[in-house]
Design an enzyme around this catalytic site. Structure first.
Site, PDB file in Angstrom:
ATOM      1  N   ASP A  20       0.852  -1.170   0.000  1.00  0.00           N
ATOM      2  CA  ASP A  20       0.000   0.000   0.000  1.00  0.00           C
ATOM      3  C   ASP A  20       0.898   1.232   0.000  1.00  0.00           C
ATOM      4  O   ASP A  20       2.086   1.145   0.328  1.00  0.00           O
ATOM      5  CB  ASP A  20      -0.886  -0.034   1.249  1.00  0.00           C
ATOM      6  N   ASP A  70      -2.321  -1.159   5.773  1.00  0.00           N
ATOM      7  CA  ASP A  70      -2.743  -0.708   7.098  1.00  0.00           C
ATOM      8  C   ASP A  70      -4.252  -0.543   7.217  1.00  0.00           C
ATOM      9  O   ASP A  70      -4.770  -0.446   8.308  1.00  0.00           O
ATOM     10  CB  ASP A  70      -2.056   0.614   7.468  1.00  0.00           C
ATOM     11  N   ASP A  99      -7.195  -3.537   3.002  1.00  0.00           N
ATOM     12  CA  ASP A  99      -6.049  -4.397   2.683  1.00  0.00           C
ATOM     13  C   ASP A  99      -6.186  -5.802   3.267  1.00  0.00           C
ATOM     14  O   ASP A  99      -5.436  -6.702   2.896  1.00  0.00           O
ATOM     15  CB  ASP A  99      -4.752  -3.777   3.227  1.00  0.00           C
TER      16      ASP A  99
END
Length: 895
Positions: A326, A623, A627
């Site tokens: 990410d 986070d 995800d």
């Protein structure tokens, strides 16, 4: 049915059978009957007993359990007790080291709001959020968690923090206007989603989805559908265990047949001997050594801020070929920072990152500081940043700086502090930021209006601009629009600043909309990469691992960050492009591209699966709750420990305590070291078992007296596993371990070199034990004494083999043999003490049929040990020179 975000606000009431005063009791009862509670489904979790029983699921353990059953049936109780003890010890080690199972769905459920303000029958009331149904009309206030998916019908400066769901680095401004039906999740500005948080403003909305039907509920269903992926080590060990177990059983049956049919051996005696062979051939200490080695790795990684939740993930991280990461909060700081300030006088670069006001203001492209005295335009820009601002940044006792307020406000306030400008008095009047007008203004006691906001809105209200000479000049809108595009193409979020004199002490939107402002310039803002990320990305790329960024943020921002951190391909593929790609096309896309923007949880999951379909071992970092499914799908899921949601942490295998991508690089090095050491331990243990199995196999096939008994075999295996094999777990990393490519996850656990070494070392040790036994037994030595000397031969030969096995390809005759792993020497001492107890203690003699030995019983076994050591050293010497003559040979551990 048209999607709620695409419906005009008035039509939402009709579509969901409700009205502004809410549902009446009859409608509410029907909705409860139809939709049920606003709660996420609860998935069944593995029980403690299931986890314990799973520890026995191994072909090698099956063979040992079978051996225990046979020995019990034949009345050999001591053998049964020892074998059962070995099996139980291995199971308990795995049970306690593995820890509790993940509970990602429970963590997501904790994200839901506990209560909500709802209007029913014209009366506002506070209810438990589980009682909400589609059609309810609810109120949202600052700080509220959104309790369900809501179509907004009224929004007053409403901004919602959605980064955990969409990956956006700043709160999303909301309004009531419908958007395109195919709009990506982050672009649905007319919706508020369950589990997100109201950052500012207020709103009213109609509940459109509850429980499993919400976007966050959809993520839980994705999590539930994700199957746990076997790690490379697990796959390799499963194949290895199966082959070894099947081979041992086949040979044991063959031995019984030969003994009974050819040598007319009694059935029970033949079966006991065959069991001794199976016990000898099976490295029953291997599961315990693996568990302990991985547990040691877990401790070492924890000391480096990588908290491992699943044991096998330690080794798997060293096998990774692709890292999907990410952007927001992982590669970047999740702290908005002004990077560039542009005025008609010039452009300025701002150094430093985050909310700590540490950095310099430099003339663009130079190292020359820009002072406020020489650049009055810069002073004006800093004053607007300081005064037209609702945020504050404060220094904590530990030296860190923290933001209170909006991230964008925090970024431009930090720029003002770097310039030396701070708010010293409260504004006389304020027009707060409103998502409809997209600006904020304050009036100070000097009758100056400071205005900041979206560039197009400020340009509409300005007729002049600050000139290069410090004066003013007519506004050149075309020039500014080109500069706005330039900053945007660099991935920067652009805000503008303006000012004018005021002739009253009051301030309203009417005053601002009246215009007459002087346009000052532009702030270029970005969530910058972490300082250490660039070096960390370079490290993992040199290790043959490709990094791919997958973010919910905009393509231009993703591309800019990708270029900054050094990704090979920085052109962003958007979620819309991924939607149109088939699974086969997606497999081709992931081969060629590294950056993916405006992605949804489904996109991330598909990308991970496409990489795995291409044979990649994938680590996924993140986070946000968006995800979580892809983290669970990945071979190694890595969550951020500080800014990560609990759902993400529970779906992950590893949690980074410092939210630092650079920690992944050091954890990968540790993972590779652990795999090397595990492989060394296996290649050390197998010749031990091979030698013992060979001793019994040859003895039975030629009809001679067994040189060692089944119990003596178990003794040697156990003390070797808890001492010498474990010593290899403490070996340091091989030189250049991060300069070699990842190992092929499809490759066999043992390569040809390893197999050849196992074979000839087994023959040398086993042959030596047979020769020593026959030498003493044929010369009239007592059977127990001859067997005791044979066991000593096995033990001492293994000690010498350990010395050479510690170094995979280089000679063991070096200083590091004595300095780099003191634990190995301690283990040798413990091994010798245990063996002395085996030889001399009366109760050990009674249990294992041993007897005391003189000095010759220890000295003669030294000869085979020296022979084994020299043979392996010669092998390494020959292979080293062969590799030196073959420059194309791929690097690797090559034990």
């Amino acid at each position: 049915m048209t999607a709620p975000h695409a419906l005009p606000a008035p039509d939402v009431f009709t579509e969901f059978g409700t009205r502004p005063e809410g549902l009446n009791p009859d409608e509410l009862s029907a909705a409860v009957e139809r939709y049920g509670e606003n709660a996420l489904p609860v998935a069944a979790q593995e029980t403690t007993w299931q986890r314990l029983l799973r520890q026995f699921h191994d072909p090698m353990i099956y063979v040992l359990i079978g051996a225990a059953v046979f020995t019990a049936f034949l009345g050999h109780v001591p053998d049964t007790i020892v074998i059962v003890a070995v099996v139980l010890i291995n199971a308990l080690v795995g049970f306690f080291q593995e820890g509790k199972a993940a509970n990602a769905l429970a963590a997501i459920r904790d994200m839901l709001s506990p209560s909500s303000e709802v209007i029913r029958g014209g009366q506002w009331q506070t209810i438990d959020s589980v009682e909400l149904v589609p059609g309810d009309v609810i109120r949202l206030r600052p700080g509220d968690k959104v309790p369900a998916d809501v179509r907004l019908v009224d929004a007053n400066s409403l901004r919602i923090e959605e980064s955990a769901l969409t990956g956006e680095s700043v709160p999303s401004s909301k309004n009531t206007d419908p958007v395109a039906e195919d709009a990506q999740l982050g672009d649905r500005t007319s919706m508020a989603f369950s589990g997100t948080t109201v950052a500012a403003g207020s709103g009213l909305g109609v509940v459109t989805a509850t429980g499993a039907d919400t976007q966050i509920g959809h993520i839980t269903s994705l999590l539930g559908n994700v199957e746990q992926v076997e790690t490379p080590l697990t796959r390799s060990m499963s194949r290895f265990s199966s082959v070894l177990a099947i081979g041992a059983v086949i040979l044991a049956v063959l031995m019984v047949v030969v003994s009974v049919l050819i040598y007319r051996t009694d059935w029970s005696e033949a079966i006991i001997s065959a069991i001794g062979f199976a016990v000898a051939a099976i490295p029953e200490g291997l599961p315990a050594v693996m568990a302990i080695t991985l547990a040691l790795g877990v401790q070492k990684m924890a000391a480096r801020n990588a908290i491992t939740r699943r044991l096998n993930s330690v080794e798997t991280l060293g096998s990774v070929t692709a890292i999907c990461t990410d952007k927001t909060g992982t590669l970047t700081r999740n702290e908005m920072t002004v990077r560039s300030v542009l005025s008609r006088q010039g452009e300025y670069d701002i150094t430093g990152t985050g909310y700590a006001p540490i950095g310099e203001i430099l003339l663009a492209g130079t190292d020359t500081p820009a002072t406020l005295k020489e650049h009055p335009d810069l002073r004006r820009m800093a004053e607007v940043a300081a005064y037209a601002n609702e945020a504050s940044v404060d220094k904590h006792d530990d030296g860190t700086w923290a933001l209170t307020g909006e991230p964008t406000d925090g970024g431009i306030l930090t720029f003002a502090l770097k310039a030396g400008i701070a708010r010293d008095t409260a504004p006389v009047a304020t027009v707060p930021f409103d998502s409809d007008v997209k600006y904020m203004a304050t009036l100070d006691d000097g009758h100056i209006i400071h205005l900041k906001g979206a560039p197009d809105r400020l340009l509409d209200r300005c007729d002049r601009q600050s000139g290069p000479d410090g004066g003013t000049e007519p506004l050149d809108r075309q020039w500014w629009e080109k500069r706005i595009d330039d900053l945007g193409s660099r991935g920067l979020r652009v805000l503008a600043a303006a000012w004018r004199q005021a002739d009253t002490d009051a301030l309203s939107t009417d005053d601002i909309d009246a215009g007459g402002f002087i346009f000052l310039g532009l702030y270029g803002i970005i969530d910058p990469p972490r300082d250490e990320v660039i070096a960390a990305v370079g490290t993992v790329q040199r290790a043959g691992v490709r990094v791919r960024m997958i973010t919910g943020d905009h393509a231009s921002t993703a591309t800019a960050i990708a270029r900054d951190i050094g990704l090979i391909d920085a052109r962003a593929i958007t979620g819309a492009e991924l939607e149109q790609a088939t699974d086969e096309q997606l497999r081709n896309i992931v081969r060629d591209h590294d950056v993916y923007a405006r992605t949804s949880p489904e996109h991330k999951l598909r990308l991970v699966r496409a990489l795995q379909a291409n044979g990649e071992v994938v680590a996924m970092t993140g986070d946000g709750v968006n995800d979580a499914p892809s983290l669970k799908q990945a071979d190694v899921g890595i969550a951020m420990g500080i800014k990560g949601t609990e759902a993400t942490k529970d779906a992950a295998d590893i949690v980074l305590a410092d939210d630092n991508f650079a920690t992944i690089a050091s954890a990968m090095k540790m993972g590779r070291t652990i795999y090397d050491n595990l492989k060394k331990a296996i290649i050390f243990m197998l010749p031990t078992n091979g030698a013992q199995g060979l001793v019994i196999l040859i003895a039975m096939l030629v009809g001679m007296t067994l040189p060692i008994t089944a119990l003596q075999v178990l003794w040697v295996n156990l003390i070797t596993a808890v001492t010498l094999s474990l010593a290899l777990s403490f070996e340091p990393a091989e030189p250049g371990i991060m300069d070699r490519p990842p190992r092929d996850p499809r490759a066999s656990l043992l390569d040809s070199e390893s197999t050849i070494r196992i074979v000839y070392v087994s023959v040398l040790i086993g042959g030596s034990a047979i020769a020593v036994f026959n030498y003493f037994y044929n010369r009239g030595m007592d059977l127990d004494m001859a067997r005791t000397v044979a066991v000593n031969t096995l033990v001492i030969s293994q000690i010498f083999y350990l010395f050479t096995a510690r170094f995979s390809r280089v000679s063991a005759l070096r200083r590091e043999l004595f300095t780099t792993n003191p634990v190995s020497w301690l283990c040798v001492v413990i091994m010798l003490v245990l063996q002395a107890a085996f030889v001399y203690l009366p109760f050990m003699q009674a249990a294992f049929d041993t007897t005391s030995l003189g000095w010759r019983g220890w000295a003669i076994p030294l000869v085979p040990g020296i022979i084994v050591f020299c043979a392996v050293e010669i092998d390494k010497f020959i292979r080293h020179h062969h590799d030196a003559d073959s420059p194309s040979k791929a690097p690797g551990i090559g034990v």
